[in-house]
Design an enzyme around this catalytic site. Structure first.
Site, PDB file in Angstrom:
ATOM      1  N   LYS A  40       3.903   9.231   8.865  1.00 17.87           N
ATOM      2  CA  LYS A  40       3.720   8.630  10.192  1.00 17.87           C
ATOM      3  C   LYS A  40       4.731   9.155  11.236  1.00 17.87           C
ATOM      4  CE  LYS A  40       0.802   5.163   8.276  1.00 17.87           C
ATOM      5  NZ  LYS A  40       0.801   4.296   7.127  1.00 17.87           N
ATOM      6  N   TYR A  45       0.852  -1.194   0.000  1.00 21.87           N
ATOM      7  CA  TYR A  45       0.000   0.000   0.000  1.00 21.87           C
ATOM      8  C   TYR A  45       0.881   1.234   0.000  1.00 21.87           C
ATOM      9  CZ  TYR A  45      -3.495   3.437   1.567  1.00 21.87           C
ATOM     10  OH  TYR A  45      -4.332   4.521   1.661  1.00 21.87           O
ATOM     11  N   ASP A 101       9.286   3.199  -0.101  1.00 21.80           N
ATOM     12  CA  ASP A 101       8.219   3.851   0.651  1.00 21.80           C
ATOM     13  C   ASP A 101       8.427   3.503   2.123  1.00 21.80           C
ATOM     14  OD1 ASP A 101       5.979   4.780   1.867  1.00 21.80           O
ATOM     15  OD2 ASP A 101       4.540   3.847   0.490  1.00 21.80           O
TER      16      ASP A 101
HETATM   17  C1  LIG Z   1       0.152   4.748   5.720  1.00 20.74           C
HETATM   18  C2  LIG Z   1       0.941   4.529   4.481  1.00 20.74           C
HETATM   19  C3  LIG Z   1       0.882   5.416   3.390  1.00 20.74           C
HETATM   20  C4  LIG Z   1      -0.123   6.526   3.326  1.00 20.74           C
HETATM   21  O1  LIG Z   1       0.085   7.490   4.308  1.00 20.74           O
HETATM   22  P1  LIG Z   1      -1.154   8.429   4.735  1.00 20.74           P
HETATM   23  O2  LIG Z   1      -0.523   9.400   5.684  1.00 20.74           O
HETATM   24  O3  LIG Z   1      -2.170   7.541   5.334  1.00 20.74           O
HETATM   25  O4  LIG Z   1      -1.629   9.101   3.501  1.00 20.74           O
HETATM   26  C5  LIG Z   1       1.749   5.228   2.331  1.00 20.74           C
HETATM   27  N1  LIG Z   1       2.628   4.219   2.333  1.00 20.74           N
HETATM   28  C6  LIG Z   1       2.717   3.343   3.344  1.00 20.74           C
HETATM   29  C7  LIG Z   1       3.746   2.261   3.301  1.00 20.74           C
HETATM   30  C8  LIG Z   1       1.854   3.463   4.438  1.00 20.74           C
HETATM   31  O5  LIG Z   1       1.903   2.550   5.422  1.00 20.74           O
END
Ligand SMILES: *Cc1c(COP(=O)(O)O)cnc(C)c1O
Length: 426
Positions: free
Chosen positions: A264, A141, A236
């Site tokens: 995060k 994701y 990511d």
């Molecule tokens: C949570 C997440 C996102 C998206 O971040 P948001 O702040 O929710 O938009 C993108 N990549 C990874 C790996 C994530 O866990």
């Protein structure tokens, strides 16, 4: 009816599904969301006065626990000076310097969410390479931007099918899907699309199909494939950044990305994301270069204060990571023992302080195995833990997040709750 149920009923009248982000609705585990009111350290409290040991930590940001004094103080001080200016502020410079120092990126741009960080990094990758296709992995994701809402379609060699209504097929078609932990599947896509792939994007530890660590050599193989085919490697690190190590997965696994995305933890609980990379690449971004990206609230001083306060603690006390890893190992071993004794087929995957229990016989190394999990069992597991005061992810395909505030005693409390829950599951 509990106060949470009352609130959920009211919420459903005015918000889609009663929530602002889908997993929170707790539909897959057959219950209603507990509305949370306050927190401290490793604990959260709901509106009905129940106390929980929190294994979500706002889905990762709160690696130091809730309401850590230094973070709270920094935020309150920043608030007094003004909530937003839409102009450069000193804290942005400190933030950028600290992120560069901790992660090894040469330049960084702050945004407001992980989604935005990924979307912007992909645009930069396309702008810098002049190519339009992307490779992602099934089950990874990367936020909810159009081109990332794609998993494996009818096969690895075909263009992706969108997972969401509202994503044009042409857009999804530029996103190719490979299999996690299978570098050969990436090579096949690169060979079938010569000179067309701008970037390979990966969660260095997959944590959105449940936790699936990379096999030894997988990330290095991606690095080599990207170099061979002229594509950029995007890690990511929205979850892994500042969590596996100060320098994130890049440092932990010894792999260097062209672009990295953060979210995060970098915001300390405030809405923050960031993307960074080499000076050469980042100078392609506006106002220096032709790749446009902007944000009214980007680098917001209150958000910077929270993130900086948290990152400084992580930077100055690297012992935190060894401790998180140790507690993670105790929890992993304890859970494995409980399932083994009970004869319940389960895999307890872990990378540092990230863990997932999959209810399946197969070792989970990718999306297919993760999907083989028994969701009925997960539902029992979730509700059993919740009723015993353990607050964990309401989905099989998410992680448990340990934080610095979890004590050894609490790990034992979690294991005791797990033991009782598993007894009920037999
Ligand atoms: C949570 C997440 C996102 C998206 O971040 P948001 O702040 O929710 O938009 C993108 N990549 C990874 C790996 C994530 O866990």
């Amino acid at each position: 009816m509990t106060r949470s149920e009352q609130l959920f009923e009211a919420a459903q009248k005015v918000m889609p599904g009663g929530v602002n982000s889908p997993v929170r609705a707790c539909r897959s585990v057959g219950t209603y969301p507990r509305f949370l009111q306050k927190s401290k350290g490793s604990r959260v409290y709901d509106v009905d006065g129940n106390e929980y040991i929190d294994l979500i930590g706002s889905w990762g940001p709160l690696i130091l626990g809730h309401c850590r004094r230094e973070v709270e103080d920094a935020v309150l001080a920043a608030v007094k000076d003004g909530l937003s200016f839409g102009a450069p502020t000193p804290s942005e410079v400190e933030m950028a310097e600290l992120v560069c120092q901790m992660t090894g990126v040469e330049m960084v741009r702050m945004v407001n969410s992980g989604t935005e960080a990924v979307m912007s990094a992909l645009r930069l990758a396309r702008g810098a390479t002049g190519r339009s296709k992307l490779i992602k992995f099934a089950g990874c994701y990367h936020g909810h931007s159009d081109s990332m809402l794609v998993k494996a379609g009818s096969g690895l060699m075909t263009g992706g099918q969108p997972d969401s209504a509202g994503v044009p097929a042409e857009m999804a078609g530029d996103t190719l899907t490979a299999a996690y932990n299978d570098a050969a599947s990436v090579r096949r896509l690169l060979e079938a699309n010569p000179g067309q792939v701008a970037a390979v994007i990966v969660e260095p530890v997959a944590a959105n199909m449940g936790v699936v660590p990379p096999k030894p050599g997988f990330l290095q193989a991606l690095r080599e494939l990207c170099d061979e085919f002229g594509a950029l490697l995007i890690l990511d690190e929205v979850i892994t950044g500042f969590r596996l190590a100060r320098g994130g997965a890049q440092a932990y696994y010894g792999v260097k990305a062209d672009l990295v995305t953060y979210g995060k933890i970098i915001g300390g609980g405030m809405p923050v994301g960031a993307y960074g990379g080499s000076r050469k690449l980042m100078e392609q971004v506006a106002p220096l270069g032709p790749v446009y990206q902007a944000g009214t609230l980007s680098g917001n001083p209150v958000a910077m204060a929270a993130g900086l306060a948290q990152l400084r603690i992580l930077q100055n006390d690297p012992q935190i990571y060894a401790e998180l890893d140790r507690k993670g190992e105790v929890l992993q071993n304890g859970l494995r023992e409980i399932f083994r004794e009970a004869g319940i087929p389960a895999q307890v995957n872990r990378a540092g302080s990230l863990l997932t229990v999959f209810f399946t016989e197969e070792p989970v190394t990718g999306y297919a195995q993760a999907r083989s999990s028994d969701l009925e069992r997960y539902k029992q597991w979730y509700n059993g833990l919740l009723s015993r005061g353990i607050y964990t992810a309401p989905s099989q395909f998410e992680a448990m997040f340990l934080c610095a505030a979890h004590t050894d005693q609490e790990i034992q409390t979690i294991l005791a709750a797990a033991r009782e829950t598993v007894r009920d599951m037999q």
